[in-house]
Design a protein around this motif. Structure first.
Motif, mmCIF file in Angstrom:
data_model
loop_
_atom_site.group_PDB
_atom_site.id
_atom_site.type_symbol
_atom_site.label_atom_id
_atom_site.label_comp_id
_atom_site.label_asym_id
_atom_site.label_seq_id
_atom_site.Cartn_x
_atom_site.Cartn_y
_atom_site.Cartn_z
ATOM 1 N N PHE A 143 8.166 -6.024 -3.735
ATOM 2 C CA PHE A 143 8.011 -5.499 -2.284
ATOM 3 C C PHE A 143 8.503 -4.045 -2.203
ATOM 4 O O PHE A 143 7.982 -3.032 -1.239
ATOM 5 N N ASN A 186 6.194 -1.263 -3.706
ATOM 6 C CA ASN A 186 5.013 -1.000 -2.813
ATOM 7 C C ASN A 186 5.285 -0.449 -1.502
ATOM 8 O O ASN A 186 4.752 0.504 -0.884
ATOM 9 N N HIS A 187 6.261 -1.059 -0.890
ATOM 10 C CA HIS A 187 7.062 -0.460 0.350
ATOM 11 C C HIS A 187 7.354 1.131 0.257
ATOM 12 O O HIS A 187 7.202 1.747 1.164
ATOM 13 N N LEU A 190 0.469 -5.646 -0.811
ATOM 14 C CA LEU A 190 1.393 -6.479 -0.965
ATOM 15 C C LEU A 190 0.982 -8.060 -1.354
ATOM 16 O O LEU A 190 1.768 -8.995 -1.894
#
Length: 262
Positions: A115, A118-119, A156
């Protein structure tokens, strides 16, 4: 259960994927909304984090975008199923509860790493436009949890693919990922501090940290845990949004003094 999943057709996998993701999204969202809007305030437990009102049409927009994400996640179940069909991954049908517990823990840690990565990418100038729809929810709600652009949903939603290539997980371990992921993500978007007494860095203060991410638009890229933000020095100060809240309260006070609607 593992054999039953493998024996499904691609269309059946996508159909049940849609039912599964749609069901858990509506279930967790409704439970969160009811508890933070009715039950917990009535019991005097916790507090609202961001006092500002929702934007006009925000809930309708969040539900529409979430519906697209449910499509992406549900139809995307064909990819882990495809890895099994191709023989690139296998399920361990004989895993005991100790092994499953360890696998769930490992997947929870990986979920946080995945997470954060990717965030953080979604906040770069190359991918920021795909994250913009999610950040339209400045004041978050449980229905903002899946309120993504399809590209963000795809990024995600691939969290279990790499682990499946590296280890033969139990079906139940893999099935737990969307459950705990959505549960904690829904809490993070609840705009509610369930445990005001714990420190800002505590695992139970995740809603505090993520509400600041939406209020300040950067930093606090982690999920439930804090180790990635600590490692890369991307934590936001606990009082980072106070100037915004102070300006809102002063505006409200001026309106009351002049007898205009809040």
């Amino acid at each position: 259960m593992a054999q039953s999943f493998i024996s499904l057709s691609a269309l059946q996998v996508m159909f049940w994927g849609l039912i599964f993701f749609g069901g858990i999204y509506l279930g967790f969202g409704a439970l969160n909304w009811l508890s933070t809007r009715r039950v917990l305030p009535a019991l005097g437990i916790g507090r609202v984090l961001d006092p500002r009102p929702l934007q006009p049409g925000q809930l309708r927009r969040e539900m529409a975008q979430s519906g697209v994400s449910v499509l992406v996640f549900g139809l995307g179940m064909v990819f882990p199923w495809g890895l099994l069909q191709l023989g690139w991954a296998r399920l361990d049908a004989d895993a005991g509860w100790r092994q499953i517990a360890i696998e769930v823990l490992v997947l929870a840690i990986w979920n946080d790493v995945h997470f954060w990565l990717n965030h953080r990418l979604l906040h770069t100038r190359w991918l920021r436009r795909f994250h913009g729809p999610h950040h339209r929810s400045v004041v978050t709600t449980p229905w903002a949890t899946y309120s993504f652009h399809p590209v963000e949903a795809a990024m995600l939603g691939n969290v279990i693919l790499l682990p499946m290539l590296l280890h033969d997980f139990s079906f139940w371990s893999l099935a737990s990922v969307p459950l705990f992921s959505l549960f904690f993500n829904s809490i993070g978007h609840s705009n509610y501090d369930f445990f005001p007494g714990v420190p800002y860095s505590h695992w139970f203060a995740a809603s505090r940290r993520h509400h600041l991410h939406h209020a300040c638009h950067s930093g606090n890229y982690g999920f439930q845990f804090t180790f990635m933000d600590r490692l890369f020095d991307t934590r936001i100060a606990a009082d980072a949004a106070e100037p915004q809240f102070l300006a809102f309260r002063e505006k409200q006070q001026r309106r009351r003094q002049h007898g205009t609607p809040a």
